[in-house]
Design an enzyme around this catalytic site. Sequence first.
Site, PDB file in Angstrom:
ATOM      1  CB  CYS A   1      -2.342   2.040   5.893  1.00 15.17           C
ATOM      2  SG  CYS A   1      -2.051   1.262   4.289  1.00 15.17           S
TER       3      CYS A   1
ATOM      4  CB  CYS B   1      -6.983   0.076   4.910  1.00 12.93           C
ATOM      5  SG  CYS B   1      -5.298  -0.564   4.703  1.00 12.93           S
TER       6      CYS B   1
ATOM      7  CD  GLU C   1      -2.096   4.452   2.928  1.00 16.19           C
ATOM      8  OE1 GLU C   1      -1.773   3.739   1.941  1.00 16.19           O
ATOM      9  OE2 GLU C   1      -3.271   4.562   3.313  1.00 16.19           O
TER      10      GLU C   1
ATOM     11  CG  HIS D   1      -1.920  -1.037   1.288  1.00 17.72           C
ATOM     12  ND1 HIS D   1      -3.140  -0.844   1.882  1.00 17.72           N
ATOM     13  CD2 HIS D   1      -1.929  -2.309   0.817  1.00 17.72           C
ATOM     14  CE1 HIS D   1      -3.859  -1.937   1.778  1.00 17.72           C
ATOM     15  NE2 HIS D   1      -3.141  -2.852   1.143  1.00 17.72           N
TER      16      HIS D   1
END
Length: 161
Positions: free
Chosen positions: A94, A91, A63, A61
Amino acid sequence: MPQPSLDAETLRDAMRAALAEAELAASTGDVPVGAVLLDADGSVLAVARNEREKTQDPTAHAEVLAIRRAAEVRGDWHLTDTTLVVTLEPCVLCAGAILSARIPRVVFGAWDEKAGAAGSVHDLLRDRRLNHRVEVIGGVLEQDCAALLTGFFRGAAASEL
């Protein structure tokens, strides 16, 4: 440690850079999410975009990748004087990485009503039961961020017909 104090224009500029990263993610078939990690003075420490499709890594992801890169640059996983700017509400995965890195502020664009963990579905970043809480600022360039995601998913749905 005091949280970094960055002005609104610096945060919008960082969000524009995150949007550029998100557009690059979309061009390679990844969900268009981009992230920029700023140092206390507002300088860019790391940038990243979703790379799950590119790398076939479910943890790739934007992040998480930005956090990894910033920790590598610093030689320290404690990112206690930084601000993470991301195009989509983080999410749960993250949010866990953000908390682990001790990032004091997260700024995001679009809310994620399906998987958000910064106030919409869950609020892990401000959970008082945890040892670290994060200042959360949502809705920065929200329409631009949401439009990019909506366009991506509309295109994906159309290609499945």
